[in-house]
Design a protein around this motif. Structure first.
Motif, PDB file in Angstrom:
ATOM      1  N   ILE A  50      40.253  71.282  55.021  1.00  0.00           N
ATOM      2  CA  ILE A  50      40.168  72.223  56.135  1.00  0.00           C
ATOM      3  C   ILE A  50      39.153  71.707  57.144  1.00  0.00           C
ATOM      4  O   ILE A  50      38.053  71.298  56.769  1.00  0.00           O
ATOM      5  CB  ILE A  50      39.726  73.618  55.639  1.00  0.00           C
ATOM      6  N   ILE A  51      39.527  71.722  58.415  1.00  0.00           N
ATOM      7  CA  ILE A  51      38.600  71.366  59.483  1.00  0.00           C
ATOM      8  C   ILE A  51      38.347  72.610  60.333  1.00  0.00           C
ATOM      9  O   ILE A  51      39.294  73.253  60.801  1.00  0.00           O
ATOM     10  CB  ILE A  51      39.145  70.244  60.383  1.00  0.00           C
ATOM     11  N   LEU A  52      37.070  72.944  60.528  1.00  0.00           N
ATOM     12  CA  LEU A  52      36.703  74.096  61.344  1.00  0.00           C
ATOM     13  C   LEU A  52      36.418  73.676  62.783  1.00  0.00           C
ATOM     14  O   LEU A  52      36.260  72.492  63.086  1.00  0.00           O
ATOM     15  CB  LEU A  52      35.473  74.787  60.758  1.00  0.00           C
ATOM     16  N   LYS A  53      36.331  74.653  63.659  1.00  0.00           N
ATOM     17  CA  LYS A  53      36.087  74.377  65.077  1.00  0.00           C
ATOM     18  C   LYS A  53      34.794  73.608  65.306  1.00  0.00           C
ATOM     19  O   LYS A  53      34.687  72.827  66.257  1.00  0.00           O
ATOM     20  CB  LYS A  53      36.058  75.689  65.868  1.00  0.00           C
ATOM     21  N   ASP A  54      33.802  73.829  64.448  1.00  0.00           N
ATOM     22  CA  ASP A  54      32.522  73.130  64.623  1.00  0.00           C
ATOM     23  C   ASP A  54      32.526  71.747  63.977  1.00  0.00           C
ATOM     24  O   ASP A  54      31.502  71.063  63.948  1.00  0.00           O
ATOM     25  CB  ASP A  54      31.374  73.970  64.066  1.00  0.00           C
ATOM     26  N   GLY A  55      33.688  71.318  63.459  1.00  0.00           N
ATOM     27  CA  GLY A  55      33.820  69.990  62.879  1.00  0.00           C
ATOM     28  C   GLY A  55      33.564  69.917  61.389  1.00  0.00           C
ATOM     29  O   GLY A  55      33.767  68.863  60.774  1.00  0.00           O
ATOM     30  N   ARG A  56      33.114  71.007  60.779  1.00  0.00           N
ATOM     31  CA  ARG A  56      32.850  70.978  59.340  1.00  0.00           C
ATOM     32  C   ARG A  56      34.133  70.758  58.548  1.00  0.00           C
ATOM     33  O   ARG A  56      35.188  71.264  58.902  1.00  0.00           O
ATOM     34  CB  ARG A  56      32.195  72.281  58.895  1.00  0.00           C
ATOM     35  N   LEU A  67      38.970  82.987  59.143  1.00  0.00           N
ATOM     36  CA  LEU A  67      40.162  82.143  59.239  1.00  0.00           C
ATOM     37  C   LEU A  67      40.404  81.674  60.671  1.00  0.00           C
ATOM     38  O   LEU A  67      41.035  80.641  60.895  1.00  0.00           O
ATOM     39  CB  LEU A  67      41.388  82.898  58.725  1.00  0.00           C
ATOM     40  N   GLY A  68      39.899  82.409  61.635  1.00  0.00           N
ATOM     41  CA  GLY A  68      40.056  82.024  63.028  1.00  0.00           C
ATOM     42  C   GLY A  68      39.277  80.782  63.411  1.00  0.00           C
ATOM     43  O   GLY A  68      39.481  80.224  64.489  1.00  0.00           O
ATOM     44  N   ASP A  69      38.377  80.323  62.531  1.00  0.00           N
ATOM     45  CA  ASP A  69      37.602  79.105  62.803  1.00  0.00           C
ATOM     46  C   ASP A  69      38.346  77.838  62.399  1.00  0.00           C
ATOM     47  O   ASP A  69      37.908  76.730  62.712  1.00  0.00           O
ATOM     48  CB  ASP A  69      36.266  79.152  62.051  1.00  0.00           C
ATOM     49  N   ASN A 101      43.583  79.985  65.544  1.00  0.00           N
ATOM     50  CA  ASN A 101      43.287  78.717  66.219  1.00  0.00           C
ATOM     51  C   ASN A 101      43.816  77.493  65.479  1.00  0.00           C
ATOM     52  O   ASN A 101      43.489  76.360  65.845  1.00  0.00           O
ATOM     53  CB  ASN A 101      41.777  78.578  66.423  1.00  0.00           C
ATOM     54  N   LEU A 102      44.632  77.719  64.467  1.00  0.00           N
ATOM     55  CA  LEU A 102      45.200  76.608  63.708  1.00  0.00           C
ATOM     56  C   LEU A 102      46.174  75.832  64.583  1.00  0.00           C
ATOM     57  O   LEU A 102      47.155  76.382  65.077  1.00  0.00           O
ATOM     58  CB  LEU A 102      45.910  77.146  62.464  1.00  0.00           C
ATOM     59  N   LYS A 103      45.891  74.532  64.788  1.00  0.00           N
ATOM     60  CA  LYS A 103      46.689  73.716  65.703  1.00  0.00           C
ATOM     61  C   LYS A 103      47.692  72.809  64.997  1.00  0.00           C
ATOM     62  O   LYS A 103      48.774  72.546  65.527  1.00  0.00           O
ATOM     63  CB  LYS A 103      45.772  72.851  66.578  1.00  0.00           C
ATOM     64  N   ASN A 126      49.255  79.352  67.835  1.00  0.00           N
ATOM     65  CA  ASN A 126      48.700  78.158  68.464  1.00  0.00           C
ATOM     66  C   ASN A 126      49.064  76.877  67.727  1.00  0.00           C
ATOM     67  O   ASN A 126      48.586  75.803  68.078  1.00  0.00           O
ATOM     68  CB  ASN A 126      47.172  78.281  68.572  1.00  0.00           C
ATOM     69  N   LEU A 127      49.919  76.998  66.738  1.00  0.00           N
ATOM     70  CA  LEU A 127      50.328  75.825  65.967  1.00  0.00           C
ATOM     71  C   LEU A 127      51.257  74.947  66.799  1.00  0.00           C
ATOM     72  O   LEU A 127      52.252  75.420  67.343  1.00  0.00           O
ATOM     73  CB  LEU A 127      51.038  76.272  64.693  1.00  0.00           C
TER      74      LEU A 127
END
Length: 330
Positions: A50-56, A67-69, A101-103, A126-127
């Motif tokens: 899993i990759i989060l918006k902050d890069g983690r 889950l939105g991250d 925000n899952l792309k 947003n996929l």
């Protein structure tokens, strides 16, 4: 961070891009942010990346607070037996999934234990990309209802052509609301003979233009397919209709739900309203098979070279000279 991987990321990306792995811009970004596994397709023993918006990078969904991250997921599905609503946590609602925000998703190794994929990716608004389907064993899957429904930005589904749908019974609303889908390329070889329900399958695919890949589908006699393309605004070609004549003869409007502005008058009989038209070589005319009305009359010889070797193009509804190539029209 794995420094060795960071140093060699460009080399790895080039190597992967040239291999059997599929990469578009989103998946390249996914790979760039991945500092946990060798690549986003091989998870080194983990079940999920899993990759989060902050890069983690995380390897357990339970560690995600919101889950939105999440922007990227790669998952090994080999231990899953039911994938219904797998990424869709919103049922019978107009709102989007919490994976807002899952792309892009990489999903590999679906096993033959799985029988239902209902709403698996539904409402991921947003996929843009799903990859890994070419590794799936779907031979026992019976339910694909709403599998990709309301994925409004999804335009790339890599691997659909490799899915075994021979035992699937329900495809209703499968691609409902895929507003970015323009072509059904990849579905050409699907064996849909056992499908009993195709209702709303491509409904509200508002940018869908090319439906020719499914012209030769072997749809069963008992299959329900009303409203299959409703609100999709596609332009139906005569060639498509002639291949589905058995099914569409009395049900054309039920499948497409066209309003008058969606149909060009040349593609239906103004006398009886039927779409069952055929070009008659002897009279050089387009004729309604239902009532015999002549829709168009064409020249019998090319006005340029005089040849009578004329070919009817069911897509443009024009004649073309077989000798000089002149498009003659009506």
């Amino acid at each position: 961070m794995n420094l060795n991987k960071n140093i060699n990321i460009q080399f790895i990306m080039q190597e992967l891009t040239e291999s059997d792995y599929f990469y578009n811009d989103d998946l390249k970004e996914f790979e760039r942010l991945n500092v946990t596994t060798e690549n986003i397709y091989e998870l080194d023993g983990f079940e999920i990346l899993i990759i989060l918006k902050d890069g983690r990078n995380l390897t357990d969904l339970d560690d995600v607070e919101n889950l939105g991250d999440i922007i990227f997921i790669s998952e090994d599905l080999s231990k899953k037996s039911d994938l219904s609503y797998h990424f869709c946590d919103v049922i019978f609602s107009d709102i989007s999934s919490d994976f807002i925000n899952l792309k892009a998703i990489v999903v590999k190794n679906l096993s033959d234990k799985v029988m239902s994929l209902e709403c698996m990716f539904s409402k991921l608004n947003n996929l843009t990309t799903i990859s890994g389907l070419d590794s799936w064993d779907t031979g026992n899957v019976k339910n694909m209802r709403s599998m990709f429904s309301s994925c409004t930005k999804l335009s790339t589904i890599n691997g659909l052509d490799s899915l075994d749908v021979g035992n699937v019974e329900d495809m209703s609303s499968m691609f409902y609301g895929l507003e970015s889908l323009t072509s059904l390329a990849g579905l050409e070889l699907w064996d849909v003979g056992n499908v009993e329900n195709m209702q709303y399958m491509f409904k509200k695919c508002i940018n869908l233009e090319d439906i020719s890949p499914i012209m030769n589908w072997n749809i069963g006699d008992e299959c329900r397919f009303d409203s299959m393309f409703e609100d999709s605004n596609i332009f139906v070609k005569m060639e498509f209709y002639s291949n589905w004549q058995r099914l569409l003869e009395d049900s054309f409007n039920d499948i497409f739900h066209f309003s008058s502005e969606n149909i060009q008058n040349d593609f239906k009989c103004e006398k009886c309203g039927h779409f069952n038209l055929i070009y008659d070589n002897e009279s050089s005319s387009l004729i309604c098979r239902n009532c015999g009305n002549v829709i168009r009359r064409y020249l019998k010889n090319c006005p340029d070279c005089g040849s009578s070797d004329l070919v009817f193009d069911s897509f443009s509804m024009d004649l073309a000279c077989g000798r000089c190539g002149l498009i003659i029209g009506k």
